[in-house]
Enzyme design. Sequence first.
Site, PDB file in Angstrom:
ATOM      1  N   CYS A   1      62.525  73.132  78.430  1.00 41.14           N
ATOM      2  CA  CYS A   1      62.254  74.578  78.410  1.00 41.14           C
ATOM      3  C   CYS A   1      63.385  75.344  77.712  1.00 41.14           C
ATOM      4  O   CYS A   1      64.543  74.956  77.781  1.00 41.14           O
ATOM      5  CB  CYS A   1      62.144  75.097  79.824  1.00 41.14           C
ATOM      6  SG  CYS A   1      60.908  74.237  80.791  1.00 41.14           S
TER       7      CYS A   1
ATOM      8  N   ARG B   1      63.533  72.347  71.032  1.00 40.67           N
ATOM      9  CA  ARG B   1      63.754  71.739  72.341  1.00 40.67           C
ATOM     10  C   ARG B   1      62.476  71.098  72.885  1.00 40.67           C
ATOM     11  O   ARG B   1      62.527  70.287  73.796  1.00 40.67           O
ATOM     12  CB  ARG B   1      64.259  72.798  73.325  1.00 40.67           C
ATOM     13  CG  ARG B   1      65.629  73.314  72.985  1.00 40.67           C
ATOM     14  CD  ARG B   1      65.973  74.524  73.815  1.00 40.67           C
ATOM     15  NE  ARG B   1      66.145  74.212  75.224  1.00 40.67           N
ATOM     16  CZ  ARG B   1      67.271  73.819  75.784  1.00 40.67           C
ATOM     17  NH1 ARG B   1      68.344  73.684  75.034  1.00 40.67           N
ATOM     18  NH2 ARG B   1      67.343  73.565  77.065  1.00 40.67           N
TER      19      ARG B   1
ATOM     20  N   TRP C   1      58.178  73.324  78.798  1.00 36.45           N
ATOM     21  CA  TRP C   1      57.848  71.904  78.626  1.00 36.45           C
ATOM     22  C   TRP C   1      57.418  71.439  80.010  1.00 36.45           C
ATOM     23  O   TRP C   1      58.233  71.367  80.931  1.00 36.45           O
ATOM     24  CB  TRP C   1      59.089  71.173  78.146  1.00 36.45           C
ATOM     25  CG  TRP C   1      58.864  69.778  77.675  1.00 36.45           C
ATOM     26  CD1 TRP C   1      58.406  69.392  76.451  1.00 36.45           C
ATOM     27  CD2 TRP C   1      59.129  68.568  78.400  1.00 36.45           C
ATOM     28  NE1 TRP C   1      58.362  68.020  76.368  1.00 36.45           N
ATOM     29  CE2 TRP C   1      58.797  67.493  77.553  1.00 36.45           C
ATOM     30  CE3 TRP C   1      59.598  68.284  79.673  1.00 36.45           C
ATOM     31  CZ2 TRP C   1      58.924  66.170  77.929  1.00 36.45           C
ATOM     32  CZ3 TRP C   1      59.722  66.956  80.059  1.00 36.45           C
ATOM     33  CH2 TRP C   1      59.388  65.917  79.185  1.00 36.45           C
TER      34      TRP C   1
ATOM     35  N   ASN D   1      64.459  77.125  83.734  1.00 37.56           N
ATOM     36  CA  ASN D   1      64.580  75.781  83.170  1.00 37.56           C
ATOM     37  C   ASN D   1      65.214  74.915  84.250  1.00 37.56           C
ATOM     38  O   ASN D   1      66.230  75.307  84.823  1.00 37.56           O
ATOM     39  CB  ASN D   1      65.466  75.813  81.917  1.00 37.56           C
ATOM     40  CG  ASN D   1      65.645  74.425  81.312  1.00 37.56           C
ATOM     41  OD1 ASN D   1      64.898  73.496  81.626  1.00 37.56           O
ATOM     42  ND2 ASN D   1      66.636  74.287  80.444  1.00 37.56           N
ATOM     43  N   GLY D   2      64.616  73.776  84.529  1.00 40.74           N
ATOM     44  CA  GLY D   2      65.152  72.902  85.570  1.00 40.74           C
ATOM     45  C   GLY D   2      64.051  72.490  86.523  1.00 40.74           C
ATOM     46  O   GLY D   2      62.867  72.645  86.223  1.00 40.74           O
TER      47      GLY D   2
ATOM     48  N   GLU E   1      67.137  51.756  65.868  1.00 38.15           N
ATOM     49  CA  GLU E   1      67.098  53.174  65.514  1.00 38.15           C
ATOM     50  C   GLU E   1      66.005  53.448  64.465  1.00 38.15           C
ATOM     51  O   GLU E   1      65.289  54.446  64.549  1.00 38.15           O
ATOM     52  CB  GLU E   1      68.488  53.605  64.996  1.00 38.15           C
ATOM     53  CG  GLU E   1      68.604  55.034  64.506  1.00 38.15           C
ATOM     54  CD  GLU E   1      68.250  56.100  65.546  1.00 38.15           C
ATOM     55  OE1 GLU E   1      68.086  55.774  66.720  1.00 38.15           O
ATOM     56  OE2 GLU E   1      68.101  57.267  65.137  1.00 38.15           O
TER      57      GLU E   1
ATOM     58  N   LYS F   1      62.871  55.952  65.069  1.00 36.55           N
ATOM     59  CA  LYS F   1      62.555  57.087  64.185  1.00 36.55           C
ATOM     60  C   LYS F   1      61.088  57.049  63.789  1.00 36.55           C
ATOM     61  O   LYS F   1      60.399  58.052  63.816  1.00 36.55           O
ATOM     62  CB  LYS F   1      63.406  57.060  62.894  1.00 36.55           C
ATOM     63  CG  LYS F   1      64.843  57.455  63.010  1.00 36.55           C
ATOM     64  CD  LYS F   1      65.112  58.895  63.361  1.00 36.55           C
ATOM     65  CE  LYS F   1      65.068  59.172  64.823  1.00 36.55           C
ATOM     66  NZ  LYS F   1      66.238  59.009  65.624  1.00 36.55           N
TER      67      LYS F   1
ATOM     68  N   HIS G   1      61.340  33.745  69.798  1.00 37.83           N
ATOM     69  CA  HIS G   1      61.097  33.617  71.243  1.00 37.83           C
ATOM     70  C   HIS G   1      59.935  34.480  71.705  1.00 37.83           C
ATOM     71  O   HIS G   1      59.802  34.767  72.888  1.00 37.83           O
ATOM     72  CB  HIS G   1      62.374  33.960  72.016  1.00 37.83           C
ATOM     73  CG  HIS G   1      63.518  33.055  71.691  1.00 37.83           C
ATOM     74  ND1 HIS G   1      63.572  31.744  72.092  1.00 37.83           N
ATOM     75  CD2 HIS G   1      64.634  33.263  70.934  1.00 37.83           C
ATOM     76  CE1 HIS G   1      64.674  31.185  71.631  1.00 37.83           C
ATOM     77  NE2 HIS G   1      65.338  32.086  70.919  1.00 37.83           N
TER      78      HIS G   1
ATOM     79  N   LYS H   1      63.924  68.011  72.626  1.00 46.63           N
ATOM     80  CA  LYS H   1      65.212  67.735  71.998  1.00 46.63           C
ATOM     81  C   LYS H   1      66.282  67.452  73.035  1.00 46.63           C
ATOM     82  O   LYS H   1      67.087  66.553  72.888  1.00 46.63           O
ATOM     83  CB  LYS H   1      65.619  68.948  71.147  1.00 46.63           C
ATOM     84  CG  LYS H   1      66.936  68.773  70.406  1.00 46.63           C
ATOM     85  CD  LYS H   1      66.782  67.806  69.270  1.00 46.63           C
ATOM     86  CE  LYS H   1      68.075  67.555  68.526  1.00 46.63           C
ATOM     87  NZ  LYS H   1      67.989  66.317  67.742  1.00 46.63           N
TER      88      LYS H   1
HETATM   89  O1  M6R Z   1      71.260  64.839  73.257  1.00 48.97           O
HETATM   90  P1  M6R Z   1      71.330  63.357  73.480  1.00 48.97           P
HETATM   91  O2  M6R Z   1      72.004  62.639  72.384  1.00 48.97           O
HETATM   92  O3  M6R Z   1      71.925  63.018  74.819  1.00 48.97           O
HETATM   93  O4  M6R Z   1      69.830  62.883  73.521  1.00 48.97           O
HETATM   94  C1  M6R Z   1      69.483  61.567  73.824  1.00 48.97           C
HETATM   95  C2  M6R Z   1      68.054  61.267  73.454  1.00 48.97           C
HETATM   96  O5  M6R Z   1      67.188  62.097  74.184  1.00 48.97           O
HETATM   97  C3  M6R Z   1      67.804  61.461  71.964  1.00 48.97           C
HETATM   98  O6  M6R Z   1      68.660  60.694  71.185  1.00 48.97           O
HETATM   99  C4  M6R Z   1      66.341  61.094  71.627  1.00 48.97           C
HETATM  100  O7  M6R Z   1      66.142  59.728  71.776  1.00 48.97           O
HETATM  101  C5  M6R Z   1      66.001  61.564  70.221  1.00 48.97           C
HETATM  102  N1  M6R Z   1      64.675  62.101  70.207  1.00 48.97           N
HETATM  103  C6  M6R Z   1      66.093  60.497  69.198  1.00 48.97           C
HETATM  104  O8  M6R Z   1      65.638  60.866  67.953  1.00 48.97           O
END
Ligand code: M6R
Length: 610
Positions: free
Chosen positions: A2, A27, A74, A98-99, A482, A486, A505, A605
């Site tokens: 949020c 976010r 959210w 938020n929370g 990674e 992505k 495996h 985010k």
């Molecule tokens: O803000 P942070 O680096 O702690 O966030 C961690 C993950 O939520 C963040 O890296 C998430 O996996 C991203 N969407 C990756 O692209």
Amino acid sequence: MCGIVGYVGFQDCPLILLDALKRLEYRGYDSAGIAVIQNGRLLCHRTVGKLINLERLLLTQPVSGHIGIGHTRWATHGAPSEINAHPHVVDKVAVVHNGIIENYVALRQELEDKGTRFSSQTDTEVIAQLIALYLKEGNSFEEAVCNTIARLEGSFALGILCADEPETLIAVRQESPLILGFGEGEYFIASDAPALLPYTKKVHFMNDGEMAVITPTGVTLKDFSGNLLPYEVTEIPWSPLLAEKAGYKHFMQKEIFEQPRAIIDTFRGRIYPNKGEVVFEEFNLSQEEIKEIEKIWIVACGTSWHAGLVGKYMLERLCRIPVEVDLGSEFRYRDPIINKKMLLVLISQSGETADTLAAMREGKRKGAKTLAICNVLGSTIARECDYVIYTHAGPEIGVASTKAFTTQLTVLYLLTLYFAKRLGKLDEMKVKEYLSQLMVLPGKIEKILDDTKSIEELAIKYSKVEDFLYLGRGVYFPIALEGALKLKEISYIHAEAYAAGEMKHGPIALIDENMPVVILAPKGETFEKIRSNMEEVLSRKGRVIALTEPECQEIAAKAEDTIFIPPLENSFLKAILLTVPLQLLAYYIAVFRGTDIDQPRNLAKSVTVE
Ligand code: M6R
């Protein structure tokens, strides 16, 4: 998660609230709303879906006023719907939150027993109901808020309006981020700094247990018992332009292309190439203290966890300190063996990730020294850790992390050299060599970014595929993880990554003539091994997309497609370099699939709930 914004001042605020909410879109959210006090009346508008829906509603039903709050939600408690969207208005009170209110079921029951009727399924509504109740009992706005907060358990950042006091906005923070912005005769609240950049760079990062009473004449900061507190105004170093798209189609694209600059900003001022020295202003353990470190824990989530996995290779290889990497969500539930001779490194772009934050608190409780590698100035993790090293990536708006990752790797590389030198594992000459290799990295990334045509063509070719496998070995394995993350995040293609030696495996069963397999096969110590893994894929007719260096023509000759990276000796830096084509491949595939790249479905985010 949020996003909260709020305004008190002399300007008409609905458009300011809307603009600030747009800057928090990254976010993640599924509904939005604003409440404004217009001529002493509280007016509230809420819509499901993107902010454009709220914007359209405000065109047909305009509101006007000099004080207001806004929210992007959210969903956690209750489906995404207009009724569950914030602000929640009860009588003369409007609340954005938020929370998570952990005791909301009990509070709701108590209120329902007294005859209160709820209109939403949210935990937030209990806050608005309680404040309204305390007002009815004759309390002032501030007293009603204080009485309510005293009843809440859990995490909450709040923006609250009351039509009885049409010049006052109350902001509250408890375990959920909130900042106060100071303009000329106007004040703001927001969940995150990018929302405020066009209006002010002067902010106070609220601490847990703080309540701000904001009127057009100023801000009074108090604790939850009403005692006055001082506030500290900090200047945010980010330019508002950094939070704009600047001609790029997506923030993610812009952020990929910003990486050479972001990496330079991250090492600039911290390296002395002629002296073979790395310094961190914000991290100054003595040589003795470094020598006493028995073990390093790295804890993080998502992309930041991948950075931690790369960090393990760097630190163990060059410093010979044992490193364990864990997920924030796992660490605290397994009673980790941790003590004061250990260093706990928390990696987080946002500095607000709930799981990483909880891990940090658990580590601190057990006596470990804590170091944050973080991108957001004044964020909770950055403030609560004993030490912080900021990545200087600038604001990262795209939900899929890109420049945050490569700058985290840059910090880990610097940290490795810093420790290795002080532990006597690397001498001055060797550190000089490692630093000079780092300094050419941004130029090599530029080379990849200068010509993305061949990656775009590959993206068209593979954009209809529904599964991908990524393989890497050694330090390139986390890069494969990674790359796969992505791709799945922004294109919604199923993608898995494996340490290439592990393929036989199990995952090998997946390989047939339809399965694209992205293989990270640069020169170096694992080259022969990965070449064999590639043969294993080819003999099952898998479609190999190889990432390699121009010298490795034998790889290109066998792969269906090849992406060449510029040659580089250092494998740690090569890991950073290899990340870039993987980001581009994911990005262009998502472009051709027409997904919402900057705000992928279901993602937030900054994940501020467990
Ligand atoms: O803000 P942070 O680096 O702690 O966030 C961690 C993950 O939520 C963040 O890296 C998430 O996996 C991203 N969407 C990756 O692209």
